[in-house]
Design an enzyme around this catalytic site. Structure first.
Site, PDB file in Angstrom:
ATOM      1  CE  LYS A  76      -3.912   1.971   2.617  1.00  0.00           C
ATOM      2  NZ  LYS A  76      -4.805   1.790   3.773  1.00  0.00           N
ATOM      3  CB  SER A 151      -8.116   3.713   2.880  1.00  0.00           C
ATOM      4  OG  SER A 151      -7.286   3.092   3.830  1.00  0.00           O
ATOM      5  CB  SER A 175      -8.433   0.805   5.711  1.00  0.00           C
ATOM      6  OG  SER A 175      -9.188   1.972   5.570  1.00  0.00           O
TER       7      SER A 175
HETATM    8  N1  GLN Z   1     -13.125   4.318   6.412  1.00  0.00           N
HETATM    9  C1  GLN Z   1     -12.467   4.680   7.630  1.00  0.00           C
HETATM   10  C2  GLN Z   1     -12.065   6.117   7.600  1.00  0.00           C
HETATM   11  O1  GLN Z   1     -12.203   6.736   6.574  1.00  0.00           O
HETATM   12  C3  GLN Z   1     -11.318   3.761   7.881  1.00  0.00           C
HETATM   13  C4  GLN Z   1     -10.018   4.197   7.327  1.00  0.00           C
HETATM   14  C5  GLN Z   1      -8.913   3.261   7.640  1.00  0.00           C
HETATM   15  O2  GLN Z   1      -9.094   2.203   8.240  1.00  0.00           O
HETATM   16  N2  GLN Z   1      -7.711   3.650   7.240  1.00  0.00           N
HETATM   17  O3  GLN Z   1     -11.640   6.664   8.566  1.00  0.00           O
END
Ligand code: GLN
Length: 485
Positions: A76, A151, A175
């Site tokens: 990532k 994400s 995410s």
């Molecule tokens: N969707 C969540 C957020 O936007 C989780 C993001 C994540 O786990 N990096 O905060």
């Protein structure tokens, strides 16, 4: 070859069926053929991959190959990679080439893995749809008009499409697990502190946790073996000894107590998600697990609590991007104020700015006690409730997400987007390990189930999913991609 798991590729290398160079060439050509449609990579490191593969083949010839030697990985794009651009999918870091490797990258490189490239993601890991990247949205390989989740959407889409057998992700509120569910792969968020955060571009430091994404639990275990362990460069790294996570995979699950909270199956949950998840739980029951109905009313508070805390932590983490030390710098600043303001205005996308505003508001004199401190108190209650429940049962189970992958035009408002993390966030607030794995399809789109375990019980999560995957084929289903390869 790309239908093989990491474990099978490992056996093929050991048997001499193919070389690390053959594997790298195969995946690089798949990326070249299919990634233009999916946009799952921000950077493809073909030359470096071939050089690493060659080195891995040499090490093997000398009898120096460890278990991960010569196996491909994609990172990532929030893990710093020495000499390779690392952007966190933001214009702010479009020109950032780190001088060092994140511990995650370093450990897998030391283990002889071959990095194929850096995967796309939501900007600064904020989001659940992978639509906020400066480099454009990622498409779900199962249905290109749907999101892959976020994400870590690039990592998930790349693994699902078999452009890499495995990838790294990060999970602050879901995410790793949410995109794993939406693309039909297996993703593990370990216990907070199990894997070092050093060299990860931070979102919310009290919840950020790296983890493996692959097609099977067995492959996640193999990767976790190299990733887990103390790192004195990360002050919150756990000192607890890491284990061999592959060792217990074959153990039967008889007698294991799985708590099923009623809150994970609300009346509003679509039957397309509920039915495959319930069927997966029944299968675990047939394999000897005991399903225990439980109630966790605290789950109603997870989204607002997380929303306040993640914004507060994100805005302070992002204050380092000021146009002075690294990252985007505006042209011809008039003075230092202008440098800060314009560099940040130009460098950050709208979604990131929204969180910075919200976070600063949470931390302001008027709101600090009312929202930030309150959210910390509620976080403690949620954490206690989950930990207490895990004294009565071994694991907690339910769906990973309330819906399957949604269309690019759906869920535009932040509230319904946040609600897609409603089942995943509890594990982050409590720092507990959790895994998502594929359990079926709804109208051609994958459905994921989630298991949450006690602190440092990764081995148990992996064992249960491995046993499930021995009896099912969902993890072997692959999307049909456009061009043939
Ligand atoms: N969707 C969540 C957020 O936007 C989780 C993001 C994540 O786990 N990096 O905060």
């Amino acid at each position: 070859m790309h239908q093989l798991t990491l474990t099978q590729l490992q056996q093929g290398l050991a048997n001499g069926d193919f070389t690390a160079t053959d594997i790298a060439e195969h995946y690089l050509s798949r990326i070249e053929a299919h990634d233009p449609q999916l946009n799952s990579f921000i950077t493809i490191t073909a030359d470096q991959a071939l050089a690493q593969a060659k080195a891995a083949d040499k090490a093997r010839a000398k009898g120096e190959a460890g278990p991960l030697n010569g196996l491909p990985i994609a990172h990532k794009d929030m893990f710093c990679t020495q000499g390779v651009k690392t952007t966190s999918a933001s214009r702010m870091l479009d020109n950032f080439v780190p001088p060092y490797n994140a511990t995650v990258v370093e450990r897998l490189q030391q283990a002889g893995m071959v990095m194929l490239g850096k995967t796309n993601m939501d900007e600064f890991a904020m989001g659940s749809s992978n639509t906020t990247s400066f480099y454009g949205a990622v498409k779900n390989p199962w249905q290109p008009d749907c999101v892959p989740g976020g994400s870590s959407g690039g990592s998930a889409a790349a693994v699902a499409a078999r452009l890499t057998p495995a990838a790294t992700g990060s999970d602050t509120g879901g995410s790793i697990r949410q995109p794993a569910a939406l693309t039909g792969i297996t993703g593990l968020k370990p216990t907070y502190g199990r894997i070092s955060r050093w060299g990860m571009i931070a979102l919310a430091s009290s919840m950020d946790q790296a983890g493996p994404m692959a097609t099977t639990a067995e492959d996640c275990a193999l990767l976790l073996n190299a990733l887990a362990g103390h790192d004195n460069k990360d002050s919150t790294s756990a000192t607890q000894a890491a284990e061999d996570y592959t060792q217990g995979l074959q153990q039967p699950i008889s007698g294991l107590r799985i708590g099923v909270p009623e809150e994970f199956f609300p009346e509003t949950l679509s039957s397309g998600v509920a039915n495959p998840v319930r069927a997966a739980l029944s299968l675990l029951e047939e394999q000897g697990a005991v399903l225990v109905p439980i109630s966790l009313p605290c789950l109603a508070w997870v989204v607002p609590t997380y929303t306040a805390l993640v914004a507060a932590e994100a805005c302070s983490n992002l204050s380092r991007f000021d146009g002075v030390r690294f990252g985007h710098q505006c042209d011809n600043p008039k003075d230092i104020e202008d440098l800060f303001t314009r560099s940040r205005s130009e460098g950050f996308g709208a979604n990131v700015k929204e969180r910075i505003l919200l976070g600063n508001s949470m931390l302001s004199v008027e709101n600090y006690q009312r929202y930030y401190v309150k959210a910390q108190q509620v976080r403690r209650l949620i954490s206690q409730a989950l930990t207490e429940a895990l004294q009565e049962v071994d694991l907690i189970a339910g769906p990973t997400t309330p819906d399957v992958a949604f269309g690019f035009d759906d869920k535009q408002d932040p509230v319904s987007m946040n609600l897609s993390d409603t089942f995943t966030i509890g594990a982050n607030l409590a720092g507990l390990p959790a895994i998502s794995f594929p359990v079926g399809f709804e109208q051609g789109l994958p459905v994921g189930a989630q298991l949450i375990g006690g602190a440092f019980k990764e081995a148990q999560l992996l064992q249960v999913v491995h046993q499930y995957q021995q009896a099912t084929q969902w993890h072997q289903e692959t999307p049909k991609l456009g061009a043939a390869q």
